[in-house]
Scaffold this active site. Sequence first.
Site, mmCIF file in Angstrom:
data_model
loop_
_atom_site.group_PDB
_atom_site.id
_atom_site.type_symbol
_atom_site.label_atom_id
_atom_site.label_comp_id
_atom_site.label_asym_id
_atom_site.label_seq_id
_atom_site.Cartn_x
_atom_site.Cartn_y
_atom_site.Cartn_z
ATOM 1 N N PRO A 1 4.493 13.236 -7.473
ATOM 2 C CA PRO A 1 3.262 13.263 -8.278
ATOM 3 C C PRO A 1 2.127 12.536 -7.549
ATOM 4 O O PRO A 1 2.358 11.542 -6.858
ATOM 5 C CB PRO A 1 3.651 12.514 -9.555
ATOM 6 N N GLY B 1 -4.506 8.942 -5.240
ATOM 7 C CA GLY B 1 -4.153 8.668 -3.854
ATOM 8 C C GLY B 1 -4.454 7.258 -3.408
ATOM 9 O O GLY B 1 -4.478 6.975 -2.205
ATOM 10 N N SER B 2 -4.669 6.327 -4.338
ATOM 11 C CA SER B 2 -5.072 4.967 -3.978
ATOM 12 C C SER B 2 -3.896 4.022 -3.767
ATOM 13 O O SER B 2 -4.101 2.849 -3.448
ATOM 14 C CB SER B 2 -5.989 4.393 -5.065
ATOM 15 N N PHE C 1 -10.317 1.447 -9.670
ATOM 16 C CA PHE C 1 -10.772 2.184 -10.854
ATOM 17 C C PHE C 1 -11.402 3.531 -10.519
ATOM 18 O O PHE C 1 -11.099 4.554 -11.141
ATOM 19 C CB PHE C 1 -11.763 1.310 -11.618
ATOM 20 N N VAL C 2 -12.277 3.562 -9.518
ATOM 21 C CA VAL C 2 -13.017 4.782 -9.191
ATOM 22 C C VAL C 2 -12.087 5.854 -8.627
ATOM 23 O O VAL C 2 -12.323 7.050 -8.806
ATOM 24 C CB VAL C 2 -14.148 4.467 -8.194
ATOM 25 N N THR D 1 2.689 2.801 -11.972
ATOM 26 C CA THR D 1 2.775 1.601 -11.136
ATOM 27 C C THR D 1 2.671 0.298 -11.937
ATOM 28 O O THR D 1 2.632 -0.778 -11.342
ATOM 29 C CB THR D 1 1.671 1.603 -10.067
ATOM 30 N N ILE E 1 4.305 12.271 -15.458
ATOM 31 C CA ILE E 1 3.599 11.901 -16.682
ATOM 32 C C ILE E 1 2.401 12.840 -16.851
ATOM 33 O O ILE E 1 1.593 13.002 -15.931
ATOM 34 C CB ILE E 1 3.122 10.444 -16.608
ATOM 35 N N ARG F 1 -11.702 -2.430 4.202
ATOM 36 C CA ARG F 1 -10.513 -2.294 5.056
ATOM 37 C C ARG F 1 -10.765 -1.334 6.208
ATOM 38 O O ARG F 1 -10.347 -1.580 7.345
ATOM 39 C CB ARG F 1 -9.311 -1.813 4.232
ATOM 40 N N TYR G 1 -3.626 -13.426 -6.116
ATOM 41 C CA TYR G 1 -3.884 -12.227 -5.313
ATOM 42 C C TYR G 1 -4.321 -12.692 -3.919
ATOM 43 O O TYR G 1 -5.403 -13.236 -3.755
ATOM 44 C CB TYR G 1 -4.981 -11.429 -6.008
#
Length: 568
Positions: free
Chosen positions: A136, A140-141, A207-208, A218, A275, A414, A475
């Site tokens: 699925p 793609g993030s 989010f975008v 996830t 899902i 990145r 984080y």
Amino acid sequence: MIEGVKQQKWWGWGEDGLAYRYEDKPKFPAFVQKMVGIDVTRPVKPIPPFSSLDVPASQLSDDLHAKFDEILGAKYVQTDDETRVVHAYGKGVRDLIRIRKGDLGRVPDVVLYPGTQDEVEKLLDAAVAADAVVIPFGGGSNIVASLEAEPGESRQVISVNMGRLSKVLEIDETSGLAHIQAGVFGPDMEDQLNARGWTMGHHPDSFVWSTLGGWIATRSSGMQSDKYGDISDICRGLTMVMPGQVLSLRPLPSSSSGPSVREMVLGSEGRLGIITSAWVNVHRIPEVRELQAYFFPTYEDGLKACEQIVASDAAVMMARVSDPIETQYIMANGKKSGRVSSLANKAIQRIMLQKGWDLENIAMSFIGFEGSANHVRYEKGLVGKIVKENGGLGVGKGPGTLYDQKKYDTPYIRDFMLDRGLICDVSETTTPWAHAAEIHSVIIERFQQAMDDLGVRGVVFCHLSHSYHSGACQYFTFAIADDSDHQEETYDVAKRVIQQGFMDFHGTVSHHHGVGEEHSPWLEQDISPAGVFIQRKLFEGVDPGSNLNPGKIIHDGRPGISSNSKDA
């Protein structure tokens, strides 16, 4: 590309044409030079054209191709090279390193774009009947290797892009619930909800470029989860297509129905099915939304303040505090200031110096408030007292407003760093409050020692991002100056040091990025061998042919590379 379905660029994060820029951030080049010895202003090599890639040919059989054409229509069965490459990886640093080198891994043979649940059921049954692999795909993030097929996979590999399933189907205004299709991207979902006066309040960094289904798969968390909860709190029911059957969970506030099937699906990363929709908590758009900025003399002072805020009556929307290096990073990303703001900054620094603060050791904090004007005023008063008791200083809304405007731009850096020979990535964990300060100092120390042993320059910094009754998520972001042919091995060393540090000092493998293939080597330490045994048996029972995204969550390889395609 399919009309109406967003697609990221093949070589990096986000929309083609958008990129991180340093030219309007005068302090940033000096910050990078100081931390890792790299001159970010030097010219860089352009990204090679897509035509330079050697893309393996699709192995999709004529028979299965014809079946998919019949189910979806030929328009929604894509086998062109660029679409397949975009769906071959997520957007982790390892993914970006490989794709820039032309190491494409096991590229999907076809990308399917279903538009209804019935189509998902039919395509999944056809794929399993052909003993194909089904992965699925949302936005793609993903950054933990949850989207790639296993190396050397001999079976046909099918990527199922859920982007056409993007509607808010229903809002139960009495219950505060919305039924939403799983392929909707964050901004589109919020636009649909906002138009009717509602919000879900879930805003991850991605989010975008991430979807509702991806968040559920996830166990995502958002910047405002201190108020709205993680996706595991927000998602109350769902529909998931499995081989030969459909799981349907009603949106209940709570239940006692044996081991929670809903919990089994949360974080399952495509290992149990696809899902297609979910029922989620939604809330009326608040009257007031405000981000206030604060400074603390040390990061430890900020941690203590956040712990006390959680224990207080102030149910804040967000409580975030950055350690000294990340504070310097945030300030280095500021644009050139005007005379008034420069004078204000100098005045604040004078106050800090009068208090005896070491400006190299200060910690910046953003705390968010939502609700009625009276409620926000009350909460700000409570928080202000806690900040003061911990030696902190409030500096107003200005920095918070800037953070709010730029909060989704961070992932673009990145690609900018990789262009200049810098490997940048993140790892996050949760610990009880009792171990929060300790794990921070240990990770910093171990990372720097590892970089010294390798003889490379590197830096790691951190912020507390989400708070809970018993603990918090921290984080970590790290950057390494290595543009050699061995940069992936250098990255491995850093990632292993950080993840093992989590295990050694009361952390978990991940707070909200998931497991994929990157984090599974530490899973037994996290949930015990018996926990892995339970997960393995669940996956084997639901997916005995290992057709559903095999190798994710549990595998026997090293990070990023699983070794047994029939392993659960």
